[in-house]
Scaffold this active site. Structure first.
Site, PDB file in Angstrom:
ATOM      1  N   GLU A  47      17.769  -0.237   8.586  1.00  0.00           N
ATOM      2  CA  GLU A  47      16.403  -0.755   8.562  1.00  0.00           C
ATOM      3  C   GLU A  47      15.757  -0.436   7.216  1.00  0.00           C
ATOM      4  O   GLU A  47      15.532   0.735   6.891  1.00  0.00           O
ATOM      5  CB  GLU A  47      15.562  -0.126   9.686  1.00  0.00           C
ATOM      6  CG  GLU A  47      14.101  -0.583   9.658  1.00  0.00           C
ATOM      7  CD  GLU A  47      13.201   0.196  10.598  1.00  0.00           C
ATOM      8  OE1 GLU A  47      11.974   0.212  10.365  1.00  0.00           O
ATOM      9  OE2 GLU A  47      13.730   0.785  11.565  1.00  0.00           O
ATOM     10  N   ARG A  51       7.920  -1.136   2.522  1.00  0.00           N
ATOM     11  CA  ARG A  51       6.887  -0.227   2.027  1.00  0.00           C
ATOM     12  C   ARG A  51       6.935  -0.055   0.517  1.00  0.00           C
ATOM     13  O   ARG A  51       6.153   0.717  -0.040  1.00  0.00           O
ATOM     14  CB  ARG A  51       7.016   1.151   2.691  1.00  0.00           C
ATOM     15  CG  ARG A  51       6.898   1.119   4.205  1.00  0.00           C
ATOM     16  CD  ARG A  51       6.968   2.524   4.770  1.00  0.00           C
ATOM     17  NE  ARG A  51       7.146   2.514   6.218  1.00  0.00           N
ATOM     18  CZ  ARG A  51       7.302   3.605   6.957  1.00  0.00           C
ATOM     19  NH1 ARG A  51       7.298   4.800   6.372  1.00  0.00           N
ATOM     20  NH2 ARG A  51       7.455   3.522   8.273  1.00  0.00           N
ATOM     21  N   LYS A 134      10.812  -0.659  20.256  1.00  0.00           N
ATOM     22  CA  LYS A 134      10.709   0.544  19.437  1.00  0.00           C
ATOM     23  C   LYS A 134       9.582   1.402  20.004  1.00  0.00           C
ATOM     24  O   LYS A 134       8.491   0.899  20.257  1.00  0.00           O
ATOM     25  CB  LYS A 134      10.402   0.142  17.997  1.00  0.00           C
ATOM     26  CG  LYS A 134      10.045   1.273  17.059  1.00  0.00           C
ATOM     27  CD  LYS A 134       9.747   0.711  15.677  1.00  0.00           C
ATOM     28  CE  LYS A 134       9.267   1.774  14.710  1.00  0.00           C
ATOM     29  NZ  LYS A 134       9.068   1.239  13.349  1.00  0.00           N
TER      30      LYS A 134
END
Length: 212
Positions: A47, A51, A134
């Site tokens: 993943e 960011r 999640k």
């Protein structure tokens, strides 16, 4: 790809290894060797969080590495979904879920692992067809004990807890029947990535791959 089909694919990806590395990468030049080191250690699902300015380029580079599956994390808007899919992401991860984000994942055929933190959020996503979620932020929301409690009345939904998961508590999460894998950043520490210490990252990945 409708929500149930997305969750089916998310469950398949979650079953590849007990830990999905959560990666914040600032230099795309390190993307391919980082992916190779993690895959070599036994963690094929990666993943890449959106960011950093380099995140989409990192996804492009990692998508070219054999043996892995690269997803985009921190999906917040439809634009993020479109850009991630165009960069080569094969799945997406979000801290929460909104109607527009879900619609974008349906339209762009991107399997989504949507975030939820409460029973109400879990139920709302389950109503829409998502049964693989999640749990975020896991530690701040009560950790394994909270996830166990949610699983009692909603056993149909499985989770990938992320946020505060570490070698010290990962087994507590992975022991739960409603946890298929967990997301963790410790397998790719910034210092090791900056130095290009791929052997250390492979070692950490190998240890994580043996957690279950």
């Amino acid at each position: 790809m409708m929500p149930q089909a997305q969750s089916n694919e998310a469950r398949r990806i979650a079953g590849l290894a007990p830990i999905i590395p959560v990666l914040v990468v600032e230099d795309a030049a390190k993307a391919a060797p980082l992916a190779e080191a993690l895959i070599k250690g036994g963690l094929p699902a990666l993943e890449v969080t959106l960011r950093t300015e380099a995140a989409l380029d990192v996804i492009r580079e990692m998508a070219s590495v054999d043996g892995g599956m690269v997803g985009a994390g921190t999906l917040l808007t439809p634009w993020c979904v479109e850009q991630a899919k165009a960069a080569g992401a094969t799945f997406g991860v979000s801290p929460g879920a909104t109607p527009k984000l879900i619609e974008a994942c349906i339209s762009n055929e991107l399997p989504l692992l949507p975030g939820a933190a409460t029973a109400t959020e879990v139920m709302a996503l389950y109503e829409q067809g998502y049964d693989m979620l999640k749990f975020f932020p896991a530690d701040a929301n009560g950790g394994a004990a909270a996830l166990k409690a949610i699983g009692a009345p909603i056993p149909q939904v499985a989770f990938c807890p992320t946020g505060g998961v570490s070698p010290a508590n990962a087994k507590d999460y992975l022991a739960l029947p409603n946890v298929l894998c967990a997301g963790g950043s410790w397998v790719a520490p910034k210092a090791a990535v900056d130095k290009g210490d791929w052997a250390e990252i492979t070692r950490l990945a190998s240890d994580a791959a043996k957690l279950r």
